[in-house]
Design an enzyme around this catalytic site. Structure first.
Site, PDB file in Angstrom:
ATOM      1  N   CYS A   1       0.828  -1.200   0.000  1.00 24.59           N
ATOM      2  CA  CYS A   1       0.000   0.000   0.000  1.00 24.59           C
ATOM      3  C   CYS A   1       0.867   1.256   0.000  1.00 24.59           C
ATOM      4  O   CYS A   1       2.015   1.244   0.423  1.00 24.59           O
ATOM      5  CB  CYS A   1      -0.861   0.011   1.250  1.00 24.59           C
ATOM      6  SG  CYS A   1      -1.811  -1.472   1.480  1.00 24.59           S
TER       7      CYS A   1
ATOM      8  N   ARG B   1       4.765   0.235  -7.129  1.00 22.73           N
ATOM      9  CA  ARG B   1       4.698  -0.684  -5.996  1.00 22.73           C
ATOM     10  C   ARG B   1       3.566  -1.692  -6.125  1.00 22.73           C
ATOM     11  O   ARG B   1       3.511  -2.658  -5.387  1.00 22.73           O
ATOM     12  CB  ARG B   1       4.509   0.098  -4.690  1.00 22.73           C
ATOM     13  CG  ARG B   1       5.667   1.015  -4.359  1.00 22.73           C
ATOM     14  CD  ARG B   1       5.292   1.957  -3.249  1.00 22.73           C
ATOM     15  NE  ARG B   1       4.884   1.229  -2.056  1.00 22.73           N
ATOM     16  CZ  ARG B   1       5.702   0.769  -1.144  1.00 22.73           C
ATOM     17  NH1 ARG B   1       6.993   0.950  -1.292  1.00 22.73           N
ATOM     18  NH2 ARG B   1       5.267   0.129  -0.091  1.00 22.73           N
TER      19      ARG B   1
ATOM     20  N   TRP C   1      -3.008  -2.462  -1.543  1.00 17.34           N
ATOM     21  CA  TRP C   1      -2.656  -3.817  -1.989  1.00 17.34           C
ATOM     22  C   TRP C   1      -3.329  -4.724  -0.968  1.00 17.34           C
ATOM     23  O   TRP C   1      -2.953  -4.747   0.198  1.00 17.34           O
ATOM     24  CB  TRP C   1      -1.139  -3.955  -1.993  1.00 17.34           C
ATOM     25  CG  TRP C   1      -0.618  -5.347  -2.026  1.00 17.34           C
ATOM     26  CD1 TRP C   1      -0.325  -6.150  -0.960  1.00 17.34           C
ATOM     27  CD2 TRP C   1      -0.290  -6.111  -3.188  1.00 17.34           C
ATOM     28  NE1 TRP C   1       0.159  -7.355  -1.400  1.00 17.34           N
ATOM     29  CE2 TRP C   1       0.187  -7.366  -2.747  1.00 17.34           C
ATOM     30  CE3 TRP C   1      -0.354  -5.863  -4.562  1.00 17.34           C
ATOM     31  CZ2 TRP C   1       0.595  -8.357  -3.624  1.00 17.34           C
ATOM     32  CZ3 TRP C   1       0.057  -6.856  -5.430  1.00 17.34           C
ATOM     33  CH2 TRP C   1       0.531  -8.083  -4.963  1.00 17.34           C
TER      34      TRP C   1
ATOM     35  N   ASN D   1      -1.200   1.571   6.161  1.00 19.04           N
ATOM     36  CA  ASN D   1      -0.359   0.516   5.594  1.00 19.04           C
ATOM     37  C   ASN D   1       0.031  -0.405   6.736  1.00 19.04           C
ATOM     38  O   ASN D   1       0.362   0.070   7.821  1.00 19.04           O
ATOM     39  CB  ASN D   1       0.935   1.084   5.006  1.00 19.04           C
ATOM     40  CG  ASN D   1       0.699   1.865   3.742  1.00 19.04           C
ATOM     41  OD1 ASN D   1      -0.429   1.957   3.258  1.00 19.04           O
ATOM     42  ND2 ASN D   1       1.758   2.428   3.204  1.00 19.04           N
ATOM     43  N   GLY D   2       0.064  -1.713   6.465  1.00 11.39           N
ATOM     44  CA  GLY D   2       0.485  -2.649   7.503  1.00 11.39           C
ATOM     45  C   GLY D   2      -0.646  -3.580   7.871  1.00 11.39           C
ATOM     46  O   GLY D   2      -1.627  -3.719   7.133  1.00 11.39           O
TER      47      GLY D   2
ATOM     48  N   GLU E   1      17.105 -23.896  -6.114  1.00 12.96           N
ATOM     49  CA  GLU E   1      16.704 -22.489  -6.196  1.00 12.96           C
ATOM     50  C   GLU E   1      17.913 -21.587  -6.478  1.00 12.96           C
ATOM     51  O   GLU E   1      17.826 -20.638  -7.260  1.00 12.96           O
ATOM     52  CB  GLU E   1      15.999 -22.075  -4.888  1.00 12.96           C
ATOM     53  CG  GLU E   1      15.573 -20.633  -4.777  1.00 12.96           C
ATOM     54  CD  GLU E   1      14.595 -20.163  -5.854  1.00 12.96           C
ATOM     55  OE1 GLU E   1      14.098 -20.967  -6.640  1.00 12.96           O
ATOM     56  OE2 GLU E   1      14.355 -18.940  -5.912  1.00 12.96           O
TER      57      GLU E   1
ATOM     58  N   LYS F   1      18.123 -19.172  -9.714  1.00 12.22           N
ATOM     59  CA  LYS F   1      18.339 -17.718  -9.621  1.00 12.22           C
ATOM     60  C   LYS F   1      19.509 -17.313 -10.504  1.00 12.22           C
ATOM     61  O   LYS F   1      19.455 -16.328 -11.225  1.00 12.22           O
ATOM     62  CB  LYS F   1      18.652 -17.282  -8.175  1.00 12.22           C
ATOM     63  CG  LYS F   1      17.505 -17.213  -7.223  1.00 12.22           C
ATOM     64  CD  LYS F   1      16.525 -16.104  -7.459  1.00 12.22           C
ATOM     65  CE  LYS F   1      15.396 -16.486  -8.368  1.00 12.22           C
ATOM     66  NZ  LYS F   1      14.294 -17.238  -7.844  1.00 12.22           N
TER      67      LYS F   1
ATOM     68  N   GLU G   1      18.644 -17.547 -14.253  1.00 13.44           N
ATOM     69  CA  GLU G   1      17.644 -16.553 -14.672  1.00 13.44           C
ATOM     70  C   GLU G   1      18.240 -15.177 -14.918  1.00 13.44           C
ATOM     71  O   GLU G   1      17.876 -14.516 -15.879  1.00 13.44           O
ATOM     72  CB  GLU G   1      16.597 -16.372 -13.560  1.00 13.44           C
ATOM     73  CG  GLU G   1      15.525 -17.406 -13.511  1.00 13.44           C
ATOM     74  CD  GLU G   1      14.544 -17.090 -12.402  1.00 13.44           C
ATOM     75  OE1 GLU G   1      14.954 -17.055 -11.227  1.00 13.44           O
ATOM     76  OE2 GLU G   1      13.364 -16.866 -12.714  1.00 13.44           O
TER      77      GLU G   1
ATOM     78  N   HIS H   1      26.397 -40.340  -9.373  1.00 16.11           N
ATOM     79  CA  HIS H   1      25.631 -41.065 -10.388  1.00 16.11           C
ATOM     80  C   HIS H   1      25.622 -40.337 -11.722  1.00 16.11           C
ATOM     81  O   HIS H   1      24.783 -40.618 -12.583  1.00 16.11           O
ATOM     82  CB  HIS H   1      24.198 -41.297  -9.902  1.00 16.11           C
ATOM     83  CG  HIS H   1      24.135 -42.105  -8.646  1.00 16.11           C
ATOM     84  ND1 HIS H   1      24.467 -43.440  -8.599  1.00 16.11           N
ATOM     85  CD2 HIS H   1      23.845 -41.756  -7.372  1.00 16.11           C
ATOM     86  CE1 HIS H   1      24.360 -43.892  -7.361  1.00 16.11           C
ATOM     87  NE2 HIS H   1      23.984 -42.871  -6.588  1.00 16.11           N
TER      88      HIS H   1
ATOM     89  N   LYS I   1       7.033 -11.896 -15.419  1.00 13.81           N
ATOM     90  CA  LYS I   1       6.785 -12.017 -13.974  1.00 13.81           C
ATOM     91  C   LYS I   1       5.662 -13.009 -13.698  1.00 13.81           C
ATOM     92  O   LYS I   1       5.741 -13.802 -12.770  1.00 13.81           O
ATOM     93  CB  LYS I   1       6.447 -10.638 -13.396  1.00 13.81           C
ATOM     94  CG  LYS I   1       6.260 -10.647 -11.891  1.00 13.81           C
ATOM     95  CD  LYS I   1       7.580 -10.832 -11.158  1.00 13.81           C
ATOM     96  CE  LYS I   1       7.401 -11.090  -9.696  1.00 13.81           C
ATOM     97  NZ  LYS I   1       8.535 -11.819  -9.110  1.00 13.81           N
TER      98      LYS I   1
HETATM   99  C1  F6R Z   1      11.677 -17.611 -10.668  1.00 18.07           C
HETATM  100  C2  F6R Z   1      10.260 -17.321 -10.759  1.00 18.07           C
HETATM  101  C3  F6R Z   1       9.398 -18.308 -11.448  1.00 18.07           C
HETATM  102  C4  F6R Z   1       8.056 -18.430 -10.704  1.00 18.07           C
HETATM  103  C5  F6R Z   1       7.101 -19.330 -11.502  1.00 18.07           C
HETATM  104  C6  F6R Z   1       5.803 -19.542 -10.756  1.00 18.07           C
HETATM  105  O1  F6R Z   1      12.397 -16.577 -10.075  1.00 18.07           O
HETATM  106  O2  F6R Z   1       9.809 -16.309 -10.305  1.00 18.07           O
HETATM  107  O3  F6R Z   1      10.019 -19.551 -11.546  1.00 18.07           O
HETATM  108  O4  F6R Z   1       8.298 -18.956  -9.444  1.00 18.07           O
HETATM  109  O5  F6R Z   1       6.830 -18.762 -12.738  1.00 18.07           O
HETATM  110  O6  F6R Z   1       5.190 -18.317 -10.480  1.00 18.07           O
HETATM  111  P1  F6R Z   1       4.077 -18.174  -9.376  1.00 18.07           P
HETATM  112  O7  F6R Z   1       4.722 -18.370  -8.062  1.00 18.07           O
HETATM  113  O8  F6R Z   1       3.550 -16.794  -9.564  1.00 18.07           O
HETATM  114  O9  F6R Z   1       3.062 -19.232  -9.662  1.00 18.07           O
END
Ligand code: F6R
Length: 609
Positions: A2, A27, A74, A98-99, A482, A486, A489, A505, A604
């Site tokens: 928010c 935001r 939000w 906010n909060g 993970e 990262k 990506e 293996h 995203k």
């Molecule tokens: C990696 C990333 C993606 C998401 C994936 C699922 O940094 O962000 O691998 O994790 O696309 O997205 P959500 O969590 O929105 O279902």
């Protein structure tokens, strides 16, 4: 997350507040609103959706006046809607917030029993009622706000105006940012610097437990206990773009550093260390239902899939029920067997990922209970589920997920404890210990994040590598996955994550002096075996970058690089060990100069097939 904007001065404030809210659009928000002290008292306009909708509403109902407050919301409590949008007005008192007020349910019950009528589902509206109730005894809005704030628990930045005190806005802060901008003849306040940077760079940052009054001549500030506070304004030299990132170079880096707060917000109000209980009744799994569960199936994609893998360990260990994790894209593509005694858990930060949504629809055919773990209130996946456990990470702008991942971990841990308690497989004492350990995580995260400089130096030394291998065992295996995800990506370097026991293996063939191997090795039950894996890597000339608990025996001499993890409950190590991997990926990518917040080819939210 928010946003708040306030203005007290001589100019018509509605266009100024609107423009300042625009500066906070980055935001993320789902509704917006404004309240202005006008000739006929306090008038409000609110709308669901983008600021264009608010602009349309304002053109139908202009808000004349020179003192006002505005908000972008939000959703966290109550779906996105006009009624839930702020400001909330009770008896001519308008409030934006906010909060999260942790004790909003009990306060709402109490207020309703004394006749208060609520018009929204939000936790914020309780503050408007509390201030209104206190005003009848205190006679002053500032004292009424002070009294109301003594009744709420949780995090807040709030702004309040009322018809009884024209020309002034009352503000207060606890664990949610609030800044005042000083200019000649007018004063602004906002949750974020970028909102008001166009008007002034003379800013006073409120600290925890402070209460202020702004009017056209400036700010007067005191503590909630009534001690006067004098603070000189700071001169902010950030450019508007730097200000959006709060001085961090990228949103991703800002979000990495937000994680201690995000964990606090996600567990806030949900755990009782005194009783070892997790409050999650709303997910629709009572004791009978919990005991009936024969299998938990966790679904997700990408980073959310990795969170689900960690969740599997926790659920099996604490709730003593078999758990399986499936990539949502695979699950939806076959004809999975779903039993009515399954619990399906769909993990998705956006709540909109099409593969996860379709997987939920496939699971739906089997009449099992479906639970969503999501960050966006009322998004498609929670809507398609029977219950939802929300993470409170705020909007994540960097495409590579960081804070949403750790928030998902926190939510999954809460779920595992909740199920364990309801199924009778987790005793109160152990649960108290686990929840106590979880509450310590934000402080420990801050210690890990404090090592950024050293991690950046390591990143620089290895940034020209062509490949990386990430290894971990048990709870650290999903973290290795993970870490590799990262890195690929955002730096475009090829990286593989493997369970360390699997190395011999196949992947061991890759190891030579050009391959950095990142080993996630907290001092837990797998520690001795992972030391053996490190020896195997060294014997073949691989470079070893280790993450391990400070003081863990015998590891330092085996590493080319060492990153320390503070000691924590070993069950909770993933919440700490992922942070250096996020920072490593970030700094490698920064060194290479890639587009970190919007890496090539990635979106995203993946809503396409
Ligand atoms: C990696 C990333 C993606 C998401 C994936 C699922 O940094 O962000 O691998 O994790 O696309 O997205 P959500 O969590 O929105 O279902």
């Amino acid at each position: 997350m928010c946003g708040i904007v306030c203005y007290a001065g001589k100019a018509q404030c509605s266009p100024l507040i609107f423009e300042a809210l625009r500066q906070l659009e980055y935001r993320g928000y789902d509704s917006a609103g404004m309240a202005v002290q006008g000739p006929d008292g306090v008038a409000v306009v609110r709308s669901q959706g983008k600021l264009e909708k608010l602009a349309q509403a304002l053109s139908g109902h202009p808000l004349p006046g020179t003192v006002g407050i505005g908000h972008t919301r939000w959703a966290t409590h109550g779906k996105p809607s006009e009624l839930n949008a702020h400001p909330h007005v009770v008896d001519g008192i308008a409030v934006v917030h906010n909060g999260i007020f942790e004790n909003h349910l009990e306060l709402r019950r109490d207020l309703m029993s004394s006749g208060a009528v609520f018009s929204s589902e939000t936790d914020t509206e309780i503050l408007a009622h509390l201030v209104s109730r206190a005003l009848s005894t205190t006679g002053s809005l500032k004292e009424a706000l002070r009294a109301a704030l003594h009744e709420v628990r949780g995090s807040y930045a709030v702004a309040v105006l009322g018809r009884s005190e024209p020309g002034r806005v009352f503000i207060a802060k606890n664990a949610s940012p609030l800044v005042v901008g000083l200019t000649e003849g007018a004063t602004f306040a906002a949750s974020d610097v970028p909102a008001i940077l166009k008007h002034t760079n003379r800013m006073v940052f409120l600290e925890e437990g402070e209460l202020g009054v702004i009017d056209e001549s400036g700010l007067s500030l005191e503590t909630l206990d009534g001690q006067t506070v004098r603070r000189e304004p700071k001169i902010i030299s950030w450019s508007p773009v730097q200000a959006e990132k709060e001085g961090f170079k990228h949103f991703m880096l800002k979000e990495i550093h937000q994680q201690p707060r995000v964990i606090e917000d996600t567990i806030r109000g949900r755990v009782s260390v005194e009783t070892g209980q997790v409050a999650a009744e709303h997910i629709g799994v009572d004791e009978t239902a919990a005991k009936r569960i024969r299998r938990v199936v966790l679904l997700g994609c990408g980073t959310s899939y990795h969170a689900a893998l960690v969740g599997k360990y926790w659920i099996e260990a604490l709730a003593q029920v078999p758990a399986e994790v499936e990539l949502a894209s695979e699950y939806r593509a076959r004809k999975p067997l779903v039993d009515p005694n399954d619990l399906i858990v769909a993990v998705s930060q956006s709540g909109e990922t099409v593969d996860t949504l379709e997987a939920v629809k496939v699971a739906r055919a089997g009449s099992a209970h479906i639970l969503a773990i999501a960050n966006v209130l009322d998004s498609a996946i929670p809507r398609a589920a029977d219950g939802a456990l929300y993470t409170h990470a705020g909007p994540e702008i960097g495409v590579a997920s960081t804070k949403c991942f750790t928030a998902q971990l926190a939510a999954l841990f809460l779920l595992a404890v909740f199920l364990g308690r309801r199924r009778g497989t987790l005793g109160a004492e152990k649960a108290m210990e686990l929840l106590g350990g979880l509450l310590e995580i934000p402080a420990l995260m801050r210690i890990v994040l404090g090592q950024e400089e050293g991690i950046a130096a390591i990143a620089k030394r290895y940034a020209s590598s062509k490949d990386f291998l990430f290894l971990g065992r048990t709870l650290s295996y999903p973290i290795a996955l993970e870490g590799a995800l990262k890195l690929k990506e955002i730096s475009y370097i090829h990286a593989e994550g493997y369970p360390a026991g699997e190395m011999k293996h196949g992947p061991i063939a890759l190891i030579d002096e050009n391959l950095p191997v990142v080993v996630v090795a907290p001092h837990d039950e797998s520690f001795d075996r992972i030391l053996g894996n490190i020896e195997e890597v060294r014997a073949r000339g691989g470079k070893v970058i280790c993450l391990s608990t400070v003081g863990a025996p015998g590891i330092d001499r085996l590493c080319d690089e060492k990153i320390d993890l503070p000691s924590s409950l070993s069950e909770l190590s993933p919440l700490l060990s992922v942070l250096p991997l996020q920072l490593l990926a970030y700094h490698v990518a920064d060194f290479k100069g890639t587009d970190i917040d919007q890496p090539r080819n990635l979106a995203k939210t993946v809503t396409v097939e």
